[in-house]
Design a protein around this motif. Sequence first.
Motif, PDB file in Angstrom:
ATOM      1  N   PRO A   1      84.658 -34.286  67.989  1.00 39.42           N
ATOM      2  CA  PRO A   1      85.938 -34.503  67.301  1.00 39.42           C
ATOM      3  C   PRO A   1      87.124 -34.553  68.266  1.00 39.42           C
ATOM      4  O   PRO A   1      88.089 -35.285  68.021  1.00 39.42           O
ATOM      5  CB  PRO A   1      86.039 -33.302  66.357  1.00 39.42           C
ATOM      6  N   SER A   2      87.047 -33.810  69.366  1.00 39.51           N
ATOM      7  CA  SER A   2      88.183 -33.759  70.285  1.00 39.51           C
ATOM      8  C   SER A   2      88.427 -35.085  70.984  1.00 39.51           C
ATOM      9  O   SER A   2      89.558 -35.394  71.369  1.00 39.51           O
ATOM     10  CB  SER A   2      87.975 -32.662  71.330  1.00 39.51           C
ATOM     11  N   THR A   3      87.364 -35.880  71.175  1.00 43.49           N
ATOM     12  CA  THR A   3      87.514 -37.183  71.818  1.00 43.49           C
ATOM     13  C   THR A   3      87.365 -38.337  70.830  1.00 43.49           C
ATOM     14  O   THR A   3      87.536 -39.496  71.205  1.00 43.49           O
ATOM     15  CB  THR A   3      86.481 -37.361  72.943  1.00 43.49           C
ATOM     16  N   GLY A   4      87.026 -38.017  69.582  1.00 39.62           N
ATOM     17  CA  GLY A   4      86.870 -39.048  68.571  1.00 39.62           C
ATOM     18  C   GLY A   4      85.680 -39.956  68.813  1.00 39.62           C
ATOM     19  O   GLY A   4      85.689 -41.127  68.415  1.00 39.62           O
ATOM     20  N   THR A   5      84.623 -39.426  69.460  1.00 40.09           N
ATOM     21  CA  THR A   5      83.454 -40.237  69.798  1.00 40.09           C
ATOM     22  C   THR A   5      82.173 -39.460  69.519  1.00 40.09           C
ATOM     23  O   THR A   5      82.189 -38.259  69.257  1.00 40.09           O
ATOM     24  CB  THR A   5      83.459 -40.623  71.293  1.00 40.09           C
ATOM     25  N   GLN A   6      81.077 -40.190  69.600  1.00 40.01           N
ATOM     26  CA  GLN A   6      79.754 -39.584  69.698  1.00 40.01           C
ATOM     27  C   GLN A   6      79.407 -39.567  71.188  1.00 40.01           C
ATOM     28  O   GLN A   6      79.408 -40.610  71.838  1.00 40.01           O
ATOM     29  CB  GLN A   6      78.721 -40.398  68.925  1.00 40.01           C
TER      30      GLN A   6
ATOM     31  N   VAL B   1      84.957 -30.130  75.137  1.00 38.06           N
ATOM     32  CA  VAL B   1      83.686 -30.763  74.771  1.00 38.06           C
ATOM     33  C   VAL B   1      82.524 -29.809  75.022  1.00 38.06           C
ATOM     34  O   VAL B   1      81.635 -29.637  74.164  1.00 38.06           O
ATOM     35  CB  VAL B   1      83.494 -32.074  75.561  1.00 38.06           C
ATOM     36  N   LEU B   2      82.525 -29.170  76.173  1.00 32.97           N
ATOM     37  CA  LEU B   2      81.409 -28.291  76.539  1.00 32.97           C
ATOM     38  C   LEU B   2      81.333 -27.056  75.652  1.00 32.97           C
ATOM     39  O   LEU B   2      80.286 -26.759  75.054  1.00 32.97           O
ATOM     40  CB  LEU B   2      81.546 -27.875  78.005  1.00 32.97           C
ATOM     41  N   LEU B   3      82.434 -26.316  75.559  1.00 32.09           N
ATOM     42  CA  LEU B   3      82.412 -25.022  74.887  1.00 32.09           C
ATOM     43  C   LEU B   3      82.438 -25.134  73.362  1.00 32.09           C
ATOM     44  O   LEU B   3      81.749 -24.379  72.673  1.00 32.09           O
ATOM     45  CB  LEU B   3      83.600 -24.179  75.350  1.00 32.09           C
ATOM     46  N   ASP B   4      83.205 -26.086  72.853  1.00 30.68           N
ATOM     47  CA  ASP B   4      83.419 -26.142  71.401  1.00 30.68           C
ATOM     48  C   ASP B   4      82.521 -27.143  70.680  1.00 30.68           C
ATOM     49  O   ASP B   4      82.404 -27.083  69.446  1.00 30.68           O
ATOM     50  CB  ASP B   4      84.883 -26.482  71.096  1.00 30.68           C
TER      51      ASP B   4
END
Length: 389
Positions: free
Chosen positions: A155-160, A248-251
């Motif tokens: 969700p933070s980058t809006g991608t898969q 991305v890594l932690l959340d």
Amino acid sequence: MKIALAVLLAAAVANVPATAQTAPAIAEDFKPSPLNQPGQQYPQVNSQGYVRFRIAAPDAKAVKVSLGLGGRGGTTLNKAADGAWTGTSEGPLDEGFHYYHLTIDGGTFNDPGTLNFYGSTRWESGIEIPAHDAEFYALKNVPHGQVSQILFPSPSTGTQRRAYVYTPPAYGDHAQERYPVLYLQHGWGEDETAWANQGHANLIMDNLIAAGKARPFIIVMTYGMTNDVRPGSPGGLSSFDIKPFQTVLLDELIPYVDSHFRTLKDQPHRAMAGLSMGGFETKLIAPKNLDTFAYIGLLSGGTVSLDDVKSFPGYREKVKLTFVSYGSRELDPGRATPPGMPRADPRANAQQIKSAGVPSVFYVSPDTGHEFMTWRRSLKEMAPLLFRD
């Protein structure tokens, strides 16, 4: 942190060692590289580590082979009577894997004779110099784990986003068993394919586990969002913002892995490590999240000093191992250091924190530089030390 960055920048040096003043005669025992395309005879490697190239480009005016990370070093080829361009490297290469590409009349191309590997922010040609200790990453008749691709929502980058996950050989046989996890990062210019393709991380683990030298654990490899930052661009790597990847890594990634794989979901069974830029990322993230990671590995990616230990609350109590490694050529006193940047001594730092009671291991790969042979050996040395409850 500037010191760690200086070490990272200084480490990215040419992979071709200097030749002696009186070079020995080149042995004419060349054989096709293990990484050649099926049926291709060139490039070839001899017993001394020299590489011979043959490129079919009859209309070209000039052909050069650029070796090493970023294409440093090179071999100018000469045109033969049949229109092919041939030549032999000016000196032997270190054992292990090397990137390279062709420059033909000013354009950059890959060698059609060999396989491609993502490095230097592009798919590069690859060549393998057989190593005297290659057995530890050789494909053997032992139980093998699996490397699978996962696509996880971000969700933070809006991608898969994509990651590769190594699960050990017995993972599918014991439905109730849970495993520790190592989050293993690639270097600048590479991506999530690097550790499995160039690094042979899965084969290293298979062989260690089969020999009873390492506890079975899961390895997760994902893209570190580094390739849009160029070392030579304004601000360079010092302008890299770790926060998007940390989110991305932690959340996103860790919760996804914990919900889709049989992991041990606690700090004592989670590690983070990386090579070069991945080590720099590890140092930016792991010490500030000691409730998440118990093991920290910097492979040609910086150093941990006593001041670092003091600056991160809980480091002494919560970190079970600080592993730092380099290739011997990276520690050469004559290697270049960026102007104005002090040169840290990673060996001395490792000894200081060890003397202060912080579990620390410092490893040096013999006769290698900033290259995958260093990092293959480093993983082989680090893996048996992880998750020893």
